[in-house]
Design a protein around this motif. Structure first.
Motif: not given
Length: 754
Positions: A34-42, A59-71
Motif C-alpha cells: 500500500t505504501a509503495v503505491v501510495l507515495l508516487p500516487t500522492l 478517493i483511492a489515495v484517501l482509502a489507502m491512507v485510511g487503510a494504513l491508519a486503521l490497520g
C-alpha cells in the motif's frame, strides 16, 4: 507497469504468508504494498491539485491512507492493485504514436547539386547559401527557396498547396522548396537557405501546432469532482452516525472509483482494436473519445474529397477524326511519356477499347509536350503552343479555355501532321462515395462541414457544392489552414481530414486530426490522431460510428459502476460491509464493468452488411459506366460541333450515337433496373433510393426515343439548319441527365465495391 508488478507481488506475498500462518509478516507485506503505491500516487495528486486539477485517483489515495491508519492493510493492498492496474491499462489505451515528424525529415533532401562554373558538386543542404546556383534533377525535391534562373520548370506542388495540377514556371519565377520536379532538370538561384525555406517552415509549424494543442482530459476525470464530494459526505455521515472510523473507511473502499478508472480505458482500448480490424489506426483512446464528440469537420480537397488520380472527362474533336482516333493517337505517344497526365490518357484508351500503336522518333519537351510518329503520321500532344502553335484562336478554343478555368480541368491538345485534331480535358474527379459519406456524417452528429484547400476559389467552390459542404476556404497556405482551424474551433470540437504535407500543421492543431494514409502521405499520418489506411472517405464515417459506439459503452460502464458503488456505499455506511469485504466487492464490480466495456469490441451494426453477389454486380456495373462514359461525353461534344460539321458527317455521327444508345446504353440501364436495383433496395431498406433512379430511367428513355426519331427523319444528305435546334436540345439533355444519373449510381455502387 513497475508499480503494478510490485503491487501484485506484494498482494500475492502477503497471501502466501497469511496461508502459512505468518499473519504479522503478511500484514507487513500488504502495508508495504500500500505504501509503495501510495507515495508516487500522492505526489501525482498534489501536482494535479497545484494545477487545479482533480482526478478520480484522489478517493483511492484517501482509502489507502485510511487503510494504513486503521490497520486494514489487506484492503489497502487490494486498492493498490486496482489503482495501478487501472493506470497501466489507461496508459496503454491512450498511448499515441510518436510525433517526431520523422517522415517529414526523411523526405527533406539531404544533398544539393551546386553548380560552380562548369562543375556540379554535391554538397550538404546545410551548406547551401544565398546566391548559390543549384541544379534540380527530375523527381527531386527542391531543397531551398529560390528563383528559376534558366529555361522553364514543371513542379508538382500538391504536397505543399493541395493543387493537383503540375505548375508550369518560366525563368525568373520564384520557386518554393518542398515541391517535386515533374519535368526536366532546371537551375535555381537560391534566395533562402534550407533552414529558412518554405519546407522547413512547415516542419516548424507542425511542431508548434502540436505544442499548442489542448491536452486530453481523460473521460473518468470529468466525473471525479462530483463523485468525490458525494463520497466524502457519505463517509463523514457514516463515521458520525455509526461512531466508527471503520465504517467511513469501508465507504471509501467501496467508493474507490475503479469503475471510473478501468471502464473508460477498457472500452476505449476495445474500440481502438475494433477500428484497427477495419484498417483505421487510432493513436490511443483519447483521440477515439474526442472523435466521438466532433461537431465540426474540415476537409482538404485534393486526395481527400477528390481522388488525386487525374481522369479524362471529355474529348473534343476539331475535324473529321473521331474521338476514339484522337485518344488512340494521343495514347500512342504518351506510352513513352513521364508526364503525370500520361496514365490518365492511357486509361482512357483502355476504357474505349482502342489499341495504341508503338511510336517512333519520339521527342519529349519536359512539362510542355511530347511528339512522335504514329502509323506514318506526326503526332504532337501537350500544350497548344507545342502541339499546334499556328492554330488561330477560334471561338471553340476560347470556349475550352473558359471551361477549363471554371471547372478546374486541364487541356491536352492533340495535333496530327501539324493540324489540330482534338483536345482531351483532364480533371481530378470527386470520390464517388464523398457526397453520401458526408450526408451520413451529418446524420451521425457532425453539425458543420467545411472544405479548406490551397486550390483556386472557382474550382474549390465547384467541388464544395458537389459534395455539400457548408463553407469553402480556398487558396489557403499551410499557415492559413492553421488559422482556419483556430477560427472554426469556436463552433465545436473540430476534426481535420487531409493527406498531404500541407495539411500536417492543421492536422496537428485540430482537436482530432484524420489522415488519408493510403497514398503514402506519411507526413500527414505522423501528425494525425487517426489514419485511414483504406483510401475511402467511408472510413471516416466508420471511425466516427465506432468512436460513438465505444464512448456510449464507456459512459454506460461508468454510470453502471458508479451506481453499484453507490449502493455498496450505502450498505457500508450502515455497517453491513467491512473494509476488506468492500475491497473484494469492489473487485467484483470492476470485473462487471470491464466485461461490459469489452462489448465495444463488437460492431453493433456499424457496417452495412454486404453480400458477394451485390459486390460483384456493383463492380461489373461500375466498369460498364467507365466504358460508356466516353460515349456520353460525345453527346455534348457533338451538340457543340453540329454547326461546323458537314451535313453528311453530322448524319453519320448522329447515326452512330443512336446505335450506341440502342445497343449499349439502354440495355445497360435496363439491366441495372432489373438486377441491381432490387438488391440495393433490399440492402438499404428504409433508405431505398432506387425510386428516383427509375424515374430518371424514364426520362433517359424519353430523350433517347426523341433523338432516335429526329435522326430517323433526317434527309439522306444530313441535317438542315432547321433540324439543328431540336437535335442540339436532345443531345445536351441526354448528356446532362446521363452525367447526373451515372454520378448517383456510382455513389451507390461505391458502398458495395469494397
Amino acid at each position: 507497469m513497475t508499480l503494478l508488478a510490485l503491487a501484485l507481488m506484494g498482494l500475492a506475498a502477503g497471501g502466501v504468508l497469511h496461508v502459512a500462518h505468518a499473519s504479522d509478516a503478511a500484514r507487513c507485506a500488504w502495508a508495504a504494498t500500500t505504501a509503495v503505491v501510495l507515495l508516487p500516487t500522492l505526489v501525482s495528486i498534489i501536482k494535479g491539485l497545484l494545477r487545479r486539477e482533480t482526478g478520480v485517483d484522489l478517493i483511492a489515495v484517501l482509502a489507502m491512507v485510511g487503510a494504513l491508519a486503521l490497520g486494514e492493510y489487506l484492503a489497502g493492498a487490494i486498492i493498490s492493485v486496482m489503482l495501478t492496474g487501472g493506470a497501466a491499462l489507461e496508459r496503454f489505451a491512450v498511448a499515441r504514436a510518436r510525433r517526431e515528424l520523422s517522415a517529414l525529415l526523411k523526405r527533406a533532401p539531404r544533398v544539393a547539386h551546386r553548380r560552380v562554373g562548369a562543375d556540379i558538386r554535391d554538397v550538404d543542404v546545410a551548406e547551401v547559401g544565398l546566391g548559390d546556383f543549384l541544379v534540380i534533377k527530375p523527381g527531386e525535391v527542391v531543397p531551398a527557396d529560390g528563383i528559376l534562373s534558366s529555361g522553364s520548370a514543371v513542379l508538382d506542388e500538391s504536397a505543399l498547396t493541395g493543387e493537383s495540377k503540375p505548375v508550369q514556371l518560366d525563368a525568373g519565377t520564384p520557386v518554393r522548396s518542398g515541391g517535386t520536379n515533374a519535368g526536366g532538370p532546371f537551375e535555381l538561384r537560391v534566395t533562402a537557405s534550407a533552414a529558412e525555406s518554405t519546407y522547413a517552415g512547415i516542419i516548424r509549424l507542425v511542431k508548434a501546432a502540436e505544442e499548442s494543442k489542448a491536452p486530453f482530459i481523460r473521460l473518468a476525470d470529468r466525473y471525479a469532482l462530483g463523485f468525490f464530494g458525494l463520497t466524502l459526505a457519505l463517509s463523514g455521515f457514516a463515521w458520525f452516525a455509526g461512531g466508527s472510523p471503520s465504517r467511513a473507511l469501508a465507504v471509501l473502499v467501496v467508493a474507490t472509483p475503479c469503475p471510473l478508472i478501468l471502464a473508460a480505458p477498457a472500452a476505449l482500448l476495445a474500440g481502438v482494436s475494433r477500428a484497427a480490424k477495419h484498417g483505421i489506426i487510432v493513436k490511443g483512446g483519447g483521440p477515439l473519445e474526442t472523435l466521438a464528440r466532433a461537431k465540426v469537420l474540415l476537409l482538404d480537397k485534393t486526395g481527400t474529397v477528390t481522388s488525386a488520380r487525374p481522369q479524362v472527362v471529355a474529348v473534343e474533336t476539331f475535324g473529321p477524326m473521331s474521338s476514339d482516333d484522337v485518344v488512340r493517337h494521343a495514347a500512342s505517344v504518351e506510352q513513352l511519356s513521364v508526364h503525370p497526365f500520361a496514365p490518365a490518357i492511357l486509361a482512357e484508351a483502355r476504357s474505349r477499347s482502342v489499341e495504341p500503336s508503338f511510336p517512333a522518333d519520339v521527342r519529349e519537351q519536359m512539362g510542355t509536350g511530347i511528339e512522335g510518329t504514329v502509323d506514318g503520321r506526326r503526332v504532337a500532344v501537350g500544350q497548344l503552343a507545342f502541339a499546334a502553335p499556328d492554330t488561330p484562336r477560334t471561338p471553340e478554343l476560347r470556349s475550352i479555355k473558359m471551361r477549363t478555368a471554371v471547372e478546374g480541368s486541364s487541356s491536352v491538345y492533340v495535333s496530327i501532321n501539324g493540324s489540330l485534331a482534338g483536345v482531351l480535358l483532364i480533371q481530378d474527379p470527386i470520390r464517388p462515395e464523398a457526397p453520401r459519406a458526408l450526408r451520413s456524417l451529418r446524420a451521425a452528429g457532425v453539425q458543420r462541414i467545411h472544405m479548406v484547400t490551397g486550390d483556386h476559389p472557382d474550382v474549390a467552390e465547384l467541388v464544395g457544392d458537389a459534395v455539400g459542404v457548408d463553407r469553402v476556404f480556398a487558396e489557403r497556405t499551410p499557415e492559413e489552414k492553421v488559422e482556419v482551424i483556430k477560427v472554426v474551433r469556436a463552433e465545436g470540437i473540430t476534426a481535420m481530414v487531409g493527406d498531404g504535407i500541407n495539411d500536417a500543421p492543421a492536422l496537428a492543431l485540430a482537436d482530432i486530426g484524420v489522415a488519408m494514409g493510403a497514398r503514402g502521405a506519411t507526413a500527414a499520418s505522423e501528425a494525425a490522431d487517426v489514419v485511414l489506411t483504406a483510401d475511402r472517405l467511408e472510413g471516416l464515417l466508420l471511425a466516427t460510428r465506432i468512436a460513438q459506439h465505444t464512448r456510449r459503452i464507456a459512459l454506460e460502464s461508468i454510470f453502471v459502476g458508479m451506481g453499484l458503488s453507490l449502493v455498496a456505499m450505502l450498505f457500508a455506511a450502515a455497517g453491513y460491509i467491512t473494509p476488506v469485504a468492500g475491497a473484494i466487492l469492489q473487485e467484483g464490480i470492476d470485473v462487471l464493468v470491464i466485461l461490459n466495456a469489452l462489448r465495444a469490441l463488437g460492431g453493433g451494426g456499424l457496417i452495412t452488411p454486404k453480400r458477394p453477389e451485390v459486390k460483384g454486380l456493383a463492380q461489373r456495373l461500375a466498369s460498364a459506366h467507365r466504358s460508356l462514359r466516353p460515349h456520353v461525353s460525345e453527346l455534348a461534344a457533338l451538340a457543340a460541333r453540329l454547326d461546323s460539321l458537314e451535313p453528311a458527317d453530322a448524319r453519320a455521327l448522329l447515326e452512330r450515337l443512336r446505335e450506341m444508345i440502342e445497343t449499349k446504353l439502354w440495355p445497360h440501364e435496363l439491366e441495372e433496373q432489373q438486377t441491381a436495383y432490387p438488391l440495393l433496395g433490399k440492402m438499404l431498406k428504409d433508405e431505398d433510393p432506387t425510386g428516383p433512379l427509375i424515374q430518371t430511367h424514364h426520362e433517359i428513355h424519353r430523350l433517347a426515343r426523341l433523338l432516335g426519331r429526329l435522326v430517323s427523319q433526317l434527309p439522306p444528305e444530313g441535317p438542315r439548319a432547321e433540324d439543328l435546334r431540336d437535335l442540339r436540345r436532345a443531345l445536351y439533355g441526354l448528356h446532362a441527365i446521363l452525367t447526373l444519373h451515372f454520378a448517383q449510381e456510382e455513389e451507390l455502387y461505391s458502398l458495395f465495391e469494397t
